[in-house]
Design a protein around this motif. Structure first.
Motif, PDB file in Angstrom:
ATOM      1  N   ILE A 337      13.030 -12.618  -4.151  1.00  0.00           N
ATOM      2  CA  ILE A 337      13.268 -12.254  -5.489  1.00  0.00           C
ATOM      3  C   ILE A 337      12.674 -10.825  -5.420  1.00  0.00           C
ATOM      4  CG2 ILE A 337      11.702 -11.621  -7.647  1.00  0.00           C
ATOM      5  CD1 ILE A 337      11.577 -15.169  -7.796  1.00  0.00           C
ATOM      6  N   LYS A 338      11.463 -10.158  -4.608  1.00  0.00           N
ATOM      7  CA  LYS A 338      11.196  -9.089  -4.569  1.00  0.00           C
ATOM      8  C   LYS A 338      12.304  -7.950  -3.470  1.00  0.00           C
ATOM      9  CE  LYS A 338       7.077  -9.463  -5.167  1.00  0.00           C
ATOM     10  NZ  LYS A 338       6.658 -10.593  -5.499  1.00  0.00           N
ATOM     11  N   GLU A 339      13.134  -8.454  -2.256  1.00  0.00           N
ATOM     12  CA  GLU A 339      14.790  -8.274  -2.109  1.00  0.00           C
ATOM     13  C   GLU A 339      15.402  -7.908  -3.087  1.00  0.00           C
ATOM     14  OE1 GLU A 339      15.812 -10.489   1.434  1.00  0.00           O
ATOM     15  OE2 GLU A 339      13.540  -9.796   2.523  1.00  0.00           O
ATOM     16  N   LEU A 340      15.776  -8.722  -3.804  1.00  0.00           N
ATOM     17  CA  LEU A 340      17.129  -8.482  -4.770  1.00  0.00           C
ATOM     18  C   LEU A 340      16.492  -8.374  -5.920  1.00  0.00           C
ATOM     19  CD1 LEU A 340      18.545 -12.418  -3.424  1.00  0.00           C
ATOM     20  CD2 LEU A 340      19.181 -10.159  -3.027  1.00  0.00           C
ATOM     21  N   THR A 341      15.530  -9.003  -6.823  1.00  0.00           N
ATOM     22  CA  THR A 341      15.062  -8.521  -7.333  1.00  0.00           C
ATOM     23  C   THR A 341      15.982  -8.809  -8.979  1.00  0.00           C
ATOM     24  OG1 THR A 341      16.335  -6.035  -7.893  1.00  0.00           O
ATOM     25  CG2 THR A 341      13.968  -6.243  -7.320  1.00  0.00           C
ATOM     26  N   PRO A 342      16.343 -10.110  -8.853  1.00  0.00           N
ATOM     27  CA  PRO A 342      17.474 -10.684  -9.828  1.00  0.00           C
ATOM     28  C   PRO A 342      16.936 -10.533 -11.215  1.00  0.00           C
ATOM     29  CG  PRO A 342      16.680 -12.059  -8.208  1.00  0.00           C
ATOM     30  CD  PRO A 342      15.591 -11.091  -8.306  1.00  0.00           C
ATOM     31  N   ARG A 343      18.168 -10.651 -12.251  1.00  0.00           N
ATOM     32  CA  ARG A 343      17.848 -10.027 -13.894  1.00  0.00           C
ATOM     33  C   ARG A 343      16.801 -11.362 -14.249  1.00  0.00           C
ATOM     34  NH1 ARG A 343      23.048  -7.523 -16.600  1.00  0.00           N
ATOM     35  NH2 ARG A 343      22.244  -7.732 -17.304  1.00  0.00           N
ATOM     36  N   TYR A 344      16.535 -12.037 -14.018  1.00  0.00           N
ATOM     37  CA  TYR A 344      16.412 -13.479 -14.615  1.00  0.00           C
ATOM     38  C   TYR A 344      15.577 -13.418 -14.294  1.00  0.00           C
ATOM     39  CZ  TYR A 344      20.507 -13.342 -17.907  1.00  0.00           C
ATOM     40  OH  TYR A 344      21.748 -12.736 -18.453  1.00  0.00           O
ATOM     41  N   ASN A 345      15.102 -13.399 -13.193  1.00  0.00           N
ATOM     42  CA  ASN A 345      13.280 -13.736 -12.988  1.00  0.00           C
ATOM     43  C   ASN A 345      12.329 -12.615 -13.548  1.00  0.00           C
ATOM     44  OD1 ASN A 345      14.934 -14.599 -10.458  1.00  0.00           O
ATOM     45  ND2 ASN A 345      12.938 -15.631 -10.577  1.00  0.00           N
ATOM     46  N   LYS A 346      10.753 -13.663 -13.887  1.00  0.00           N
ATOM     47  CA  LYS A 346      10.121 -13.022 -13.816  1.00  0.00           C
ATOM     48  C   LYS A 346       8.762 -12.972 -13.338  1.00  0.00           C
ATOM     49  CE  LYS A 346      10.717 -12.926 -19.256  1.00  0.00           C
ATOM     50  NZ  LYS A 346      10.155 -13.447 -20.843  1.00  0.00           N
ATOM     51  N   ALA A 347       8.895 -14.632 -12.831  1.00  0.00           N
ATOM     52  CA  ALA A 347       7.499 -14.922 -12.490  1.00  0.00           C
ATOM     53  C   ALA A 347       8.208 -13.803 -10.769  1.00  0.00           C
ATOM     54  CB  ALA A 347       7.540 -16.312 -12.340  1.00  0.00           C
ATOM     55  N   LEU A 348       7.514 -13.187 -10.360  1.00  0.00           N
ATOM     56  CA  LEU A 348       7.156 -12.198  -8.628  1.00  0.00           C
ATOM     57  C   LEU A 348       7.443 -11.746  -9.351  1.00  0.00           C
ATOM     58  CD1 LEU A 348       7.509 -16.398  -6.536  1.00  0.00           C
ATOM     59  CD2 LEU A 348       5.040 -14.656  -7.145  1.00  0.00           C
ATOM     60  N   SER A 349       8.101 -10.724 -10.309  1.00  0.00           N
ATOM     61  CA  SER A 349       9.538 -10.405 -10.024  1.00  0.00           C
ATOM     62  C   SER A 349       8.697  -8.710 -10.343  1.00  0.00           C
ATOM     63  CB  SER A 349      10.366 -10.570 -11.449  1.00  0.00           C
ATOM     64  OG  SER A 349       9.563  -9.718 -12.604  1.00  0.00           O
ATOM     65  N   LYS A 350       6.942  -8.675 -10.375  1.00  0.00           N
ATOM     66  CA  LYS A 350       6.682  -6.971 -10.649  1.00  0.00           C
ATOM     67  C   LYS A 350       5.960  -6.411  -8.984  1.00  0.00           C
ATOM     68  CE  LYS A 350       4.068  -9.428 -14.211  1.00  0.00           C
ATOM     69  NZ  LYS A 350       2.536  -9.290 -15.313  1.00  0.00           N
ATOM     70  N   GLN A 351       6.507  -5.473  -9.256  1.00  0.00           N
ATOM     71  CA  GLN A 351       6.330  -4.592  -7.702  1.00  0.00           C
ATOM     72  C   GLN A 351       5.017  -3.461  -8.205  1.00  0.00           C
ATOM     73  OE1 GLN A 351       8.084  -4.545  -5.406  1.00  0.00           O
ATOM     74  NE2 GLN A 351      10.261  -5.612  -6.697  1.00  0.00           N
ATOM     75  N   LYS A 352       4.417  -3.790  -8.620  1.00  0.00           N
ATOM     76  CA  LYS A 352       2.845  -2.962  -8.596  1.00  0.00           C
ATOM     77  C   LYS A 352       1.936  -3.602  -7.415  1.00  0.00           C
ATOM     78  CE  LYS A 352      -0.887  -2.469 -11.868  1.00  0.00           C
ATOM     79  NZ  LYS A 352      -1.884  -2.570 -12.848  1.00  0.00           N
ATOM     80  N   THR A 353       1.586  -2.007  -6.736  1.00  0.00           N
ATOM     81  CA  THR A 353       1.412  -2.395  -5.747  1.00  0.00           C
ATOM     82  C   THR A 353       0.212  -2.627  -5.818  1.00  0.00           C
ATOM     83  OG1 THR A 353       2.451  -0.506  -4.933  1.00  0.00           O
ATOM     84  CG2 THR A 353       0.412  -0.871  -3.149  1.00  0.00           C
ATOM     85  N   PRO A 354      -0.971  -3.108  -5.292  1.00  0.00           N
ATOM     86  CA  PRO A 354      -2.266  -3.897  -5.228  1.00  0.00           C
ATOM     87  C   PRO A 354      -2.943  -2.547  -4.890  1.00  0.00           C
ATOM     88  CG  PRO A 354      -1.309  -5.561  -3.918  1.00  0.00           C
ATOM     89  CD  PRO A 354      -0.431  -4.404  -3.976  1.00  0.00           C
ATOM     90  N   PHE A 355      -4.476  -2.496  -5.790  1.00  0.00           N
ATOM     91  CA  PHE A 355      -5.052  -1.328  -5.805  1.00  0.00           C
ATOM     92  C   PHE A 355      -7.081  -1.637  -4.856  1.00  0.00           C
ATOM     93  CE2 PHE A 355      -5.771  -2.300  -9.879  1.00  0.00           C
ATOM     94  CZ  PHE A 355      -7.548  -1.896  -9.615  1.00  0.00           C
ATOM     95  N   TYR A 356      -7.760  -0.981  -4.588  1.00  0.00           N
ATOM     96  CA  TYR A 356      -8.645  -1.115  -3.942  1.00  0.00           C
ATOM     97  C   TYR A 356      -9.069  -0.094  -4.855  1.00  0.00           C
ATOM     98  CZ  TYR A 356      -7.223  -3.691   0.457  1.00  0.00           C
ATOM     99  OH  TYR A 356      -6.650  -4.573   1.090  1.00  0.00           O
ATOM    100  N   PHE A 357     -10.995  -0.255  -5.132  1.00  0.00           N
ATOM    101  CA  PHE A 357     -11.228   0.365  -5.599  1.00  0.00           C
ATOM    102  C   PHE A 357     -12.809   0.475  -5.267  1.00  0.00           C
ATOM    103  CE2 PHE A 357     -12.390  -4.240  -7.878  1.00  0.00           C
ATOM    104  CZ  PHE A 357     -13.441  -3.498  -7.666  1.00  0.00           C
ATOM    105  N   LYS A 358     -13.261   1.630  -5.123  1.00  0.00           N
ATOM    106  CA  LYS A 358     -14.782   1.863  -4.853  1.00  0.00           C
ATOM    107  C   LYS A 358     -16.329   1.384  -5.456  1.00  0.00           C
ATOM    108  CE  LYS A 358     -13.760   6.171  -2.918  1.00  0.00           C
ATOM    109  NZ  LYS A 358     -13.885   7.780  -2.632  1.00  0.00           N
ATOM    110  N   ALA A 359     -16.582  -0.028  -4.780  1.00  0.00           N
ATOM    111  CA  ALA A 359     -18.174   0.050  -5.505  1.00  0.00           C
ATOM    112  C   ALA A 359     -19.045   1.060  -6.743  1.00  0.00           C
ATOM    113  CB  ALA A 359     -18.878  -1.026  -4.615  1.00  0.00           C
ATOM    114  N   ASP A 360     -19.244   1.509  -6.291  1.00  0.00           N
ATOM    115  CA  ASP A 360     -20.358   3.384  -6.689  1.00  0.00           C
ATOM    116  C   ASP A 360     -19.669   3.563  -7.885  1.00  0.00           C
ATOM    117  OD1 ASP A 360     -21.979   2.825  -4.053  1.00  0.00           O
ATOM    118  OD2 ASP A 360     -20.947   4.668  -3.562  1.00  0.00           O
ATOM    119  N   ASP A 361     -18.483   3.814  -8.010  1.00  0.00           N
ATOM    120  CA  ASP A 361     -18.460   4.874  -9.613  1.00  0.00           C
ATOM    121  C   ASP A 361     -16.739   3.501  -9.902  1.00  0.00           C
ATOM    122  OD1 ASP A 361     -16.269   5.129  -7.857  1.00  0.00           O
ATOM    123  OD2 ASP A 361     -16.329   7.248  -7.485  1.00  0.00           O
ATOM    124  N   LEU A 362     -16.636   2.929  -9.471  1.00  0.00           N
ATOM    125  CA  LEU A 362     -15.682   2.165 -10.039  1.00  0.00           C
ATOM    126  C   LEU A 362     -14.205   2.663 -10.110  1.00  0.00           C
ATOM    127  CD1 LEU A 362     -16.962   0.432 -12.773  1.00  0.00           C
ATOM    128  CD2 LEU A 362     -16.186  -0.692 -10.491  1.00  0.00           C
TER     129      LEU A 362
END
Length: 635
Positions: A337-362
């Motif tokens: 799904i990540k490679e082909l991005t089929p038009r009718y897939n919803k689950a697992l189709s999101k490409q948003k990159t995971p992020f990290y945050f600082k504990a001090d100030d969020l």
């Protein structure tokens, strides 16, 4: 002059107006229109966006009168947002469907200005018709577009026409509905909506309901339909009118995918691909039993949503790939799904990159290039992640502002609707609760506390104590996983400040459980696991899998005998993270692994892990356990 029948909303049979019967369709000029609105009818909804374009099936320069063509009728797409009436707000549902935000409407065009532009186009078309040039307004659902354009134009008529004359001028325009044609050409298709026909003819996927993208889809649909009409010898306005005079009968759906092909799918775990008539992958799915799942798509149409029915209409071919286990099928599905991005897939189709945050100030860390320093910060809890849900961080930031005496965010939808004085009382209760919790900060947080980060770790510890409280109240603690439900249901007939406190407790519990899941997912990015794998046909076997490759598991004859275990997050965090999760594929793979092993743990089935072949196996205790007093220390 051409004989015209007026398109009236109360006459559903008049989907097309009569021109000279022998007028070729490819010599008619088309004004293609699409609108986006806040509802289904102009009686109780408003125009939100409008796009229109002049279109010719033949190049105008080849028609011999290019120099006489009116300059107002440009073939460029013209689109604009439309200002909503005073007091009318853009709803969240419409904003989500269209992607239009409230701030975007600050540059919207006033309705009377848009009406003037449309009247100029209508007048130009009227002059062309006077010169015996054929013109038709085209839309996929003409009744819908026409009703809103008509209401707008009649609400702001030109100064030289009274209301009756303006109505007669507008109603003299013939309209053509491509949806009406589609229902007659393709009676067996499950859906003939704009999205469905656009997909059927191979158009670009439409993710948001915007006028310009829908306009381009309408053009593609009419071009494609016109080509089909020509093959059926429907080349003139008269023959098209004759087609539309026939009643639209829904035929029995006959899938383009041969039944014999899908019946050949094996009864094993694996991943299958649906292809359209252009051999493009439009859907990727995984199954415990490929034969059952692939054929299930085509058994009956009741209960299926619009997208699924569209998928059935465009699917012409299927293939599959078997996997040794269901978990490996999940990993392969995610990768495809990540490679082909089929038009009718919803689950697992999101490409948003995971992020990290600082504990001090969020604050969210944007630059992940300094790999080693970030891992060291994760080890000492100065940074937290990987994370996906920014809304939870936003709520936590509002919570911290509330502790500081800032009540500006209490009006937001995720907080209880209570008066300001009630919030002020609740704030004192929350501060007192945190002071009690800070006396029991988990020992894993002691080494990383700073003056600014104490509140974050206090919040995590608060969530931990809530989870332990819920577990101690449960008769079956191993099955008590949805603690949030009891908190949501505990807000009936209690004072307002207690409602606020319960809402904050729910936030702390979500924060703790999300943080806890990220620690397990970080562990399961690399290494090896042994688990009781579902291999299809009601068979389960112990298998060993390298998480670095995610495929090619090995069969084991028996469950391993292991003494050591990871019994809590405290034990888990003694293993320093080996790498950062900087892409969505890695995040989702580790999440799928974690959820699969968690499901086994709920059934009382253990799973095992080791970081490398040189390490010993440990048993994973993924479920929370009742409170162990030794794991809490005084600060």
């Amino acid at each position: 002059m051409y004989e015209l029948d007026f398109f009236l909303p109360v006459q559903p049979s008049n989907e097309c107006l009569s021109y000279s019967k022998d007028k070729p369709l490819n010599k008619i000029n088309y004004l293609v229109i699409d609108v986006q609105t806040t509802g289904a009818s102009p009686r109780n909804a408003h125009l939100l966006e409008c796009a229109y374009q002049v279109f010719h099936l033949l190049d105008k320069t080849s028609s011999g009168h290019a120099e006489d063509f009116n300059a107002q009728l440009s073939t460029q797409v013209k689109a604009c947002l439309v200002e909503l009436p005073p007091g009318v707000r853009l709803s969240k549902v419409i904003s989500k469907l269209t992607g239009i935000k409230i701030k975007d409407l600050q540059k919207a065009k006033k309705p009377d200005i848009l009406a003037q532009e449309l009247w100029m186009v209508i007048e130009c078309i009227h002059q062309e018709i006077q010169r015996e040039q054929a013109w038709v307004c085209l839309a996929h659902v003409a009744r819908y577009e026409r009703s809103f354009i008509r209401a707008l134009c009649l609400a702001h008529p030109p100064k030289d026409l009274n209301h009756v004359e303006a109505q007669a001028r507008f109603d003299s325009l013939p309209w053509l509905c491509t949806h009406a044609i589609s229902t007659r050409l393709y009676p067996s298709l499950p859906r003939r909506s704009l999205n469905a026909m656009n997909a059927y003819f191979g158009g670009t996927e439409i993710k948001l309901k915007r006028a310009t993208s829908h306009l381009k889809a309408s053009l593609l649909i009419w071009r494609s339909i016109h080509a089909v009409l020509e093959t059926k010898q429907i080349k003139t306005w008269g023959s098209l009118s004759e087609l539309l005079s026939q009643s639209a009968k829904r035929g029995r759906f006959k899938p383009s995918l041969p039944a014999q092909l899908r019946l050949e799918a094996p009864s094993l775990p694996g991943v299958y691909n649906f292809y359209d008539q252009r051999s493009t992958v439009v859907y990727v799915g995984r199954a415990r039993n490929l034969n059952q799942r692939v054929n299930q798509h085509f058994r009956g149409q009741k209960g299926h949503d619009e997208r699924h029915l569209e998928l059935l209409g465009v699917t012409h071919h299927v293939d599959w790939q078997t996997c040794p286990s269901v978990l490996e099928a999940k990993h392969l599905e995610n990768k495809k799904i990540k490679e082909l991005t089929p038009r009718y897939n919803k689950a697992l189709s999101k490409q948003k990159t995971p992020f990290y945050f600082k504990a001090d100030d969020l604050s969210i860390i944007d630059d992940l290039s300094v790999h080693e320093s970030l891992i060291e910060a994760l080890t000492t809890f100065r940074n937290i992640g990987p994370w996906i849900d920014e809304r939870l961080i936003e709520r936590l930031q509002d919570f911290m502002a509330l502790l500081a005496g800032d009540f500006s965010s209490i009006h937001r939808s995720y907080w209880p609707n209570q008066a300001l004085d009630t919030w002020q009382v609740a704030r004192k209760l929350i501060i007192g609760k945190l002071e009690q919790v800070n006396e029991q900060v988990l020992d894993i947080f002691l080494k990383c506390q700073t003056n600014r980060s104490t509140q974050v770790y206090g919040c995590l510890t608060w969530g931990y104590t809530i989870e332990q409280r819920e577990l101690s109240c449960s008769k079956e603690p191993t099955k008590q996983m949805d603690h949030a439900g009891s908190l949501r249901n505990s807000t009936v007939n209690i004072p307002g400040e207690k409602v606020i406190l319960n809402s904050c407790e729910l936030l702390m519990l979500q924060l703790w459980q999300t943080w806890q899941a990220t620690q397990w997912q970080s562990l399961l990015q690399q290494g090896e696991i042994i688990w009781l794998a579902d291999t299809g046909k009601s068979q389960k076997t112990w298998r060993q899998l390298s998480l670095d490759h995610m495929t090619g598991s090995q069969y084991l004859s028996q469950e391993p005998q292991v003494q050591n275990s990871l019994e809590s997050v405290q034990d888990l965090m003694n293993l320093s993270p080996a790498s950062l999760c900087i892409d969505r594929l890695t995040y989702d793979q580790s999440r799928l692994t974690y959820l699969s092993l968690l499901s086994l743990a709920r059934e009382g089935i253990a799973s095992y892990y080791r970081r490398s072949s040189q390490d010993s196996w440990v048993r994973l205790e993924l479920l929370p356990k009742p409170l162990n007093e030794k794991k809490l220390v005084k600060t």
